[in-house]
Each structure stands twice: as structure tokens, then as C-alpha cells.
Design a protein around this motif. Structure first.
Motif, PDB file in Angstrom:
ATOM      1  N   ARG A 122       0.869  -1.201   0.061  1.00  0.00           N
ATOM      2  CA  ARG A 122      -0.221   0.188   0.033  1.00  0.00           C
ATOM      3  C   ARG A 122       1.085   1.104  -0.047  1.00  0.00           C
ATOM      4  O   ARG A 122       1.668   1.514   0.766  1.00  0.00           O
ATOM      5  CB  ARG A 122      -0.737  -0.115   1.441  1.00  0.00           C
ATOM      6  CG  ARG A 122      -1.958   1.188   1.173  1.00  0.00           C
ATOM      7  CD  ARG A 122      -2.684   1.016   2.292  1.00  0.00           C
ATOM      8  NE  ARG A 122      -2.315   1.097   3.728  1.00  0.00           N
ATOM      9  CZ  ARG A 122      -2.108   0.127   4.547  1.00  0.00           C
ATOM     10  NH1 ARG A 122      -2.642  -1.116   4.270  1.00  0.00           N
ATOM     11  NH2 ARG A 122      -1.383   0.064   5.669  1.00  0.00           N
ATOM     12  N   PRO A 123       0.715   2.301  -0.912  1.00  0.00           N
ATOM     13  CA  PRO A 123       1.429   3.402  -0.871  1.00  0.00           C
ATOM     14  C   PRO A 123       1.485   4.310   0.167  1.00  0.00           C
ATOM     15  O   PRO A 123       0.194   4.529   0.585  1.00  0.00           O
ATOM     16  CB  PRO A 123       1.178   4.012  -2.330  1.00  0.00           C
ATOM     17  CG  PRO A 123      -0.337   3.708  -2.645  1.00  0.00           C
ATOM     18  CD  PRO A 123      -0.408   2.037  -2.175  1.00  0.00           C
ATOM     19  N   PRO A 124       2.467   4.840   0.618  1.00  0.00           N
ATOM     20  CA  PRO A 124       2.279   5.891   2.001  1.00  0.00           C
ATOM     21  C   PRO A 124       1.577   7.214   1.654  1.00  0.00           C
ATOM     22  O   PRO A 124       1.546   7.511   0.240  1.00  0.00           O
ATOM     23  CB  PRO A 124       3.619   5.961   2.391  1.00  0.00           C
ATOM     24  CG  PRO A 124       4.716   5.979   1.085  1.00  0.00           C
ATOM     25  CD  PRO A 124       3.952   4.835   0.286  1.00  0.00           C
ATOM     26  N   ARG A 125       1.146   7.819   2.564  1.00  0.00           N
ATOM     27  CA  ARG A 125       0.225   8.829   2.229  1.00  0.00           C
ATOM     28  C   ARG A 125       1.349  10.001   1.734  1.00  0.00           C
ATOM     29  O   ARG A 125       0.784  10.791   1.102  1.00  0.00           O
ATOM     30  CB  ARG A 125      -0.591   9.406   3.492  1.00  0.00           C
ATOM     31  CG  ARG A 125      -1.761   8.523   3.758  1.00  0.00           C
ATOM     32  CD  ARG A 125      -2.469   8.915   5.010  1.00  0.00           C
ATOM     33  NE  ARG A 125      -1.497   8.807   6.282  1.00  0.00           N
ATOM     34  CZ  ARG A 125      -1.762   8.925   7.456  1.00  0.00           C
ATOM     35  NH1 ARG A 125      -3.504   9.585   7.566  1.00  0.00           N
ATOM     36  NH2 ARG A 125      -1.135   8.957   8.454  1.00  0.00           N
ATOM     37  N   LYS A 126       2.425  10.192   2.246  1.00  0.00           N
ATOM     38  CA  LYS A 126       3.375  11.249   1.971  1.00  0.00           C
ATOM     39  C   LYS A 126       4.826  10.588   1.667  1.00  0.00           C
ATOM     40  O   LYS A 126       5.661  10.438   2.333  1.00  0.00           O
ATOM     41  CB  LYS A 126       3.531  12.159   3.182  1.00  0.00           C
ATOM     42  CG  LYS A 126       2.191  12.959   3.563  1.00  0.00           C
ATOM     43  CD  LYS A 126       2.719  13.979   4.787  1.00  0.00           C
ATOM     44  CE  LYS A 126       1.212  14.596   5.141  1.00  0.00           C
ATOM     45  NZ  LYS A 126       1.476  15.591   6.306  1.00  0.00           N
ATOM     46  N   LEU A 128       8.714  10.571   3.079  1.00  0.00           N
ATOM     47  CA  LEU A 128       9.262   9.523   3.382  1.00  0.00           C
ATOM     48  C   LEU A 128      10.661   9.245   2.686  1.00  0.00           C
ATOM     49  O   LEU A 128      11.679   8.836   3.310  1.00  0.00           O
ATOM     50  CB  LEU A 128       8.386   8.100   3.364  1.00  0.00           C
ATOM     51  CG  LEU A 128       8.884   6.748   3.765  1.00  0.00           C
ATOM     52  CD1 LEU A 128       9.474   6.815   5.045  1.00  0.00           C
ATOM     53  CD2 LEU A 128       8.122   5.852   3.443  1.00  0.00           C
ATOM     54  N   SER A 129      10.872   9.457   1.555  1.00  0.00           N
ATOM     55  CA  SER A 129      11.906   9.225   0.628  1.00  0.00           C
ATOM     56  C   SER A 129      13.137  10.110   1.001  1.00  0.00           C
ATOM     57  O   SER A 129      14.272   9.736   1.117  1.00  0.00           O
ATOM     58  CB  SER A 129      11.648   9.372  -0.972  1.00  0.00           C
ATOM     59  OG  SER A 129      11.210  10.470  -1.214  1.00  0.00           O
ATOM     60  N   VAL A 130      12.708  11.534   1.230  1.00  0.00           N
ATOM     61  CA  VAL A 130      13.788  12.307   1.677  1.00  0.00           C
ATOM     62  C   VAL A 130      14.397  11.894   3.059  1.00  0.00           C
ATOM     63  O   VAL A 130      15.398  12.082   3.243  1.00  0.00           O
ATOM     64  CB  VAL A 130      13.042  13.661   1.880  1.00  0.00           C
ATOM     65  CG1 VAL A 130      13.893  14.741   2.706  1.00  0.00           C
ATOM     66  CG2 VAL A 130      12.588  14.232   0.463  1.00  0.00           C
ATOM     67  N   PHE A 131      13.441  11.638   3.951  1.00  0.00           N
ATOM     68  CA  PHE A 131      13.863  11.226   5.433  1.00  0.00           C
ATOM     69  C   PHE A 131      15.014   9.907   5.192  1.00  0.00           C
ATOM     70  O   PHE A 131      15.934   9.673   5.835  1.00  0.00           O
ATOM     71  CB  PHE A 131      12.747  10.902   6.353  1.00  0.00           C
ATOM     72  CG  PHE A 131      12.210  12.234   6.795  1.00  0.00           C
ATOM     73  CD1 PHE A 131      12.938  13.361   6.774  1.00  0.00           C
ATOM     74  CD2 PHE A 131      10.780  12.013   7.318  1.00  0.00           C
ATOM     75  CE1 PHE A 131      12.323  14.493   7.461  1.00  0.00           C
ATOM     76  CE2 PHE A 131      10.315  13.352   8.078  1.00  0.00           C
ATOM     77  CZ  PHE A 131      11.013  14.536   7.874  1.00  0.00           C
TER      78      PHE A 131
END
Length: 343
Positions: free
Chosen positions: A317-321, A325-328
Motif C-alpha cells: 500500500r503506498p504511503p500517504r506522504k 518518506l523518501s527524503v527522510f
């Protein structure tokens, strides 16, 4: 970076005569609390300065500071006074300072000194005729009220008075250097620094000889006390030691532990056994779920998910943001890798 040293009066841009001794935090195997050098009432540098520390030194808790011990290259010194510390039993501040110093000796706290980014070592003989070089030396030692000699008090038979502390208020420092012969650098480079802690009861600070009985600090503080700190320094030429291998004598003197192959194999067998058990449980669960999926006939039952299909839905399931998430994740990975490389 390598530093070259010359005699006084022959200094140049790439060669200096002043040798500075830096002090580090004090620690003990009997206590988990390290202390900075200025936490104890030792001789302090009037122009205190702290060299820049790398990330590894900061993470390991090192606190390097300058000291009043400063030498001139190839200039011998004999029993030179550094400072005097006086204690009055009627002064509460003096009582507190002396009590803290006694605590440091009782817990066998160790000095850690540095010359030219190299530890000043205390080398002594151990079992089997071998020599051990310790990158630290004790503040002092303690003889218990029942006469039991503790820690470094065993090095001198005069340290035998009950309920007495013995302070190492004098150090004999030997600095060894490579003269630069057959090398392409100017001047000389330091390859080794050793010391031997001593205890002397200086009676006349204007006429120091560094001889006589040790510096005793009674367990009961009732009379005025003067502690005079001194040092002697000598220089020796050691062209057989290369500058690039000047740390070898410290590493070679450290005890080499035997590899415990039985413990390693025992741990490996336990890990493999537990991994096999977990794999069998997962396979049985998956097999049961797959068998149930194959038995589904009606479309209504197919719409109802159970078992590992629920995990499949959560994982994919894709995350909401997703961008945040990818930046962190990217920044955290970069920080972790850079920290690992730096250490």
C-alpha cells in the motif's frame, strides 16, 4: 600532519622547537564516570586552549586540553617545578578538593597525556618477562586501613603506611626522536614518548632535588598540606624507529587474546537451529494459506482477504506522504554511511 622539531634558535616555517603536552579526560576501570582534567586540582595552563577534535574523539568522550607541561626540543630538564597546591583543613573548599583527589586515587583514575598526537606511555614489566606499555598512568594509589596495598602502590616498597594515599606528583619523561637522517624532511620527528610516575615529598620548593621519601597524604586531613608538582625530561635519538611505525610498540605490547573457536561454533549452531525453526513455521503457515486460497470457489469468498494476503496489502500500500518518506530515508542513509566512514 607530521610535525618537525628543531633546537631553539634554529626554528623555521616547517620546524619548531616548542613541544606541547596535552591532557585528556581521566577514567578508571573501577568507575563508569570519566572526569575532565580540570575537575581535579592539578596544575592548570594559564592560557588554556583546546585543539580541534574529530568526530571519533568526540563520540568516544575525549576531552583534550592544553597543560602547563611545555618542553623545548633537546633541552634537558631536571626536577623542574610546575606548580604548588596548598590545602588548609579549615577551608571547606580545600577539604572538598583534597577529598575529590583522594577519591580519584582510591578508584585508580588514570591520566592520559598526549605529545605530538601520540600517547605518552608508561611501560613496565609484566609476567613472562614481557613489557606492557599503558597509554595512561595513575593519579596515585592507596593503602587501606588494614594494610592492603592497592593498584600502583605495589611498584614501591615504601608505599606501605596504613590508611595513606600516595600521590604521583613527579614524572620522568623520555622523548625519543628520529633525527631525519636519510629522510626528506627538515629537522627531527618524535617517534616515542614515555614516562615514569614518581612520588616525592618536596620540603623546599626553592631547592628541589626529586629525591627522598614519597608524598604521603594521610587518610585524616588535620594539618596543612602542600603538594608540589615537578617533572624531568630527557631526549634520546632513535633513528631505528620510523615515524610511520611509531605506534607499533604500543600495539605489540598489548595482550593478544586467543580466539574462542568453541564459543563461535556454539553461537553459529544456535543461530542456524533457530533460523531453521522459524523457516519451518513460516513454510507451514504459507502452505496452509495457499491451500485455503486454492479451495475458494465463490467470488464473495474471494473478496474477503485473510492470512498472508493481509500482509501483502499492508506492504504494497503506498504511503500517504511518499516524497517526505523518501527524503527522510535518503538523508538518514547518508548520515549513517558518513558516520560509519568517519569512525
Amino acid at each position: 600532519a607530521p610535525v618537525s622539531f628543531c633546537e631553539e634558535g634554529e626554528e623555521s616555517e616547517g620546524c619548531k622547537s616548542l613541544i606541547e603536552l596535552f591532557v585528556n579526560r581521566l577514567d578508571s576501570v573501577e568507575s563508569v564516570l570519566p572526569y575532565e582534567y580540570d575537575a581535579f586540582d592539578f596544575c592548570q595552563d594559564t592560557e588554556e586552549k583546546r585543539p580541534s577534535e574529530n568526530l571519533g574523539q568526540v563520540l568516544f568522550g575525549e576531552r583534550i586540553a592544553s597543560s602547563p607541561y611545555k618542553f623545548t626540543f633537546k633541552k634537558q630538564e631536571k626536577c623542574k617545578k610546575v606548580c604548588t597546591r596548598s590545602y588548609d583543613p579549615g577551608n571547606s573548599a580545600d577539604k572538598s578538593k583534597l577529598a575529590f583527589l583522594k577519591k580519584g586515587m582510591q578508584l585508580n583514575y588514570q591520566h592520559h597525556w598526549i605529545i605530538d598526537n601520540m600517547p605518552v606511555t608508561w611501560c613496565y614489566d609484566v609476567e613472562d618477562g614481557q613489557k606492557y606499555c599503558n597509554p595512561g598512568f595513575p593519579v596515585g594509589c592507596f593503602v587501606t586501613p588494614d594494610g592492603r596495598v592497592k593498584d600502583a602502590c605495589v611498584i614501591n616498597s615504601e608505599f606501605n603506611k596504613k590508611n595513606t594515599f600516595y600521590l604521583f606528583n613527579h614524572v620522568d619523561i623520555t622523548i625519543m626522536y628520529h633525527s631525519g637522517k636519510d629522510e626528506n624532511w627538515p629537522g627531527a620527528r618524535l617517534v616515542m614518548a614515555r614516562l615514569r610516575p614518581q612520588s616525592y615529598k618536596h620540603t623546599d620548593e626553592n631547592n628541589l632535588s626529586c629525591e627522598g621519601p614519597p608524598m604521603e597524604i594521610p587518610g585524616e586531613f588535620t594539618n596543612k598540606l602542600n603538594l608540589i608538582y615537578t617533572y624531568s625530561v630527557t631526549f634520546e635519538e632513535k633513528n631505528n624507529i620510523k615515524w610511520a611505525s611509531r605506534w607499533d610498540y604500543i600495539l605489540e605490547s598489548m595482550p593478544h587474546t586467543n580466539i574462542q573457536w568453541f564459543s563461535i561454533m556454539n553461537s553459529l549452531v544456535i543461530v542456524l537451529f533457530l533460523s531453521g525453526m522459524v523457516a519451518m513455521i513460516i513454510l507451514r503457515t504459507l502452505h496452509k494459506d495457499i491451500a485455503r486460497y486454492n479451495q475458494i470457489d465463490s467470488s464473495e469468498d474471494a473478496q474477503e482477504e485473510f492470512g498472508w494476503k493481509l500482509v501483502h496489502g499492508d506492504v504494497f500500500r503506498p504511503p500517504r506522504k511518499g516524497m517526505l518518506l523518501s527524503v527522510f530515508l535518503g538523508q538518514g542513509t547518508q548520515i549513517f554511511i558518513m558516520t560509519f566512514i568517519t569512525l
